[in-house]
Motif scaffolding. Structure first.
Motif, short mmCIF file in Angstrom:
data_model
loop_
_atom_site.label_atom_id
_atom_site.label_comp_id
_atom_site.label_asym_id
_atom_site.label_seq_id
_atom_site.Cartn_x
_atom_site.Cartn_y
_atom_site.Cartn_z
N VAL A 36 0.83 -1.20 0.00
CA VAL A 36 0.00 0.00 0.00
C VAL A 36 0.87 1.25 0.00
CG1 VAL A 36 -1.85 -1.21 1.21
CG2 VAL A 36 -0.20 0.10 2.53
N GLY A 66 2.44 4.74 0.99
CA GLY A 66 2.75 5.45 2.22
C GLY A 66 3.27 4.54 3.32
N GLU A 67 3.66 5.16 4.42
CA GLU A 67 4.20 4.41 5.56
C GLU A 67 3.16 4.27 6.65
OE1 GLU A 67 7.78 4.61 8.88
OE2 GLU A 67 7.97 5.74 7.01
N ILE A 68 2.88 3.03 7.03
CA ILE A 68 2.01 2.75 8.16
C ILE A 68 2.88 2.30 9.32
CG2 ILE A 68 0.13 1.31 9.03
CD1 ILE A 68 -0.90 1.02 6.19
N ASN A 124 8.14 -2.11 6.14
CA ASN A 124 8.11 -0.73 5.66
C ASN A 124 9.16 -0.56 4.56
OD1 ASN A 124 7.32 0.05 8.92
ND2 ASN A 124 6.06 0.82 7.25
N THR A 144 6.25 2.94 0.56
CA THR A 144 5.14 1.97 0.60
C THR A 144 5.29 1.07 1.82
OG1 THR A 144 6.27 0.28 -0.73
CG2 THR A 144 4.95 1.91 -1.93
N THR A 145 4.22 0.33 2.12
CA THR A 145 4.21 -0.60 3.25
C THR A 145 3.60 -1.93 2.80
OG1 THR A 145 3.91 1.22 4.81
CG2 THR A 145 3.37 -0.98 5.60
N HIS A 175 -4.17 5.02 2.34
CA HIS A 175 -3.09 4.12 1.92
C HIS A 175 -3.61 3.14 0.86
CE1 HIS A 175 -0.38 5.48 5.11
NE2 HIS A 175 -1.42 5.43 5.95
N ASN A 228 -1.00 6.01 -6.78
CA ASN A 228 -0.68 4.61 -6.50
C ASN A 228 -0.67 3.75 -7.76
OD1 ASN A 228 -3.52 4.93 -6.77
ND2 ASN A 228 -3.89 3.00 -5.69
#
Length: 274
Positions: A168, A170-172, A199, A203-204, A227, A239
């Motif tokens: 996904v 972005g960074e979670i 991470n 992306t994550t 995300h 994305n």
């Protein structure tokens, strides 16, 4: 000719399917035979209520019959994608469905579907669940209506567990705990559980489990929290990619409703790679 069109005919004189279609559509008989083979033509016989997919060019039509041809120029020729058997017994099987293979055909054709691919292998297929066209991964099919019904009765219990991997945007934050998305979809309560696997740069990688079964649930839920799944053609911004949807159904745990025996399946490293 438009890229997509529905032809509808009420048969008034005895003829064959190929002659009827060739007379009106302007398509060559060779082209029409491909569409027939791909499952785009349906016939309702005189006096019958049910309309059925018909593939035989020489099929004899009698007055009072009704024909529908679901024409889609994109479906005359296509890349053939083949499912891979993971395990089976005489009651059911687990197969690997590659991305861009439909689980089930549409009125416009079934040649690009798992269901048709298995039928061509001599399997009598009864679908228990589905994966999105763009999603690769493990899928369970029953080989009888009774077995399909047995699985449906336990499908939303702890006797069936499905796990997905997704990349996904972005960074979670990795909390080392199960995180929960609770957001209504189609005005219905919907819940997705997930953990962070890795991470990466921008992306994550997450592993997700569905607690409810809404349409495109993982894809929509992660889009709603900002995300979106990478490569998703329908949801999210920034994305998109050329590789396709980064979502894989990589684990499937089953308790056989016939024998009560437990089975656990997991894709190999190559197939689950994101």
């Amino acid at each position: 000719m438009k890229n997509k069109k529905i032809y509808s005919y009420d048969v008034t004189e005895k003829t064959t399917l190929i002659e009827l279609l060739a007379k009106d559509t302007g398509l060559s008989k060779q082209s029409l035979k491909r569409y027939l083979n791909n499952g785009a033509v349906w016939v309702q016989k005189k006096g019958k209520k049910k309309i059925e997919r018909t593939r035989r060019a020489s099929f004899e039509l009698l007055p009072g019959s009704h024909v529908k041809f679901y024409y889609d120029a994109k479906l005359e020729k296509f890349e053939e994608l083949n499912p891979e058997l993971i395990y089976e017994n005489r009651h059911w099987g687990v197969w690997y469905k590659p991305a861009n293979l439909l689980t089930q055909g549409t009125k416009y054709g079934d040649a690009c579907s798992l269901e048709r691919a298995l039928e061509k292998l001599g399997k009598k297929v009864f679908l228990v669940h589905r994966l999105d066209k763009e999603t690769a991964g493990l899928i369970l099919v029953a080989y009888s209506s009774k077995t399909a019904s047995d699985f449906q009765q336990i499908w939303h219990t702890d006797k069936i567990k499905k796990m997905y991997l997704a990349e996904v945007l972005g960074e979670i934050e990795d909390t080392k705990e199960v995180q929960i998305i609770k957001k209504k979809l189609d005005d219905k309560d919907s819940e997705t559980h997930f953990t962070v696997v890795e991470n990466r740069d921008k992306t994550t990688i997450i592993e997700a489990a569905l607690q409810t079964g809404r349409f495109h649930q993982i894809r929509r839920h992660f889009d709603l929290i900002g995300h979106p799944v990478m490569g998703d053609p329908d949801y999210g911004n920034k994305n998109k990619n050329e590789e396709g949807l980064k979502l894989i159904a990589h684990k499937l745990t089953i308790t056989d409703p016939i024998t009560d025996k437990a089975f656990a399946f997991e894709l190999d490293e190559k197939k689950r790679s994101l």
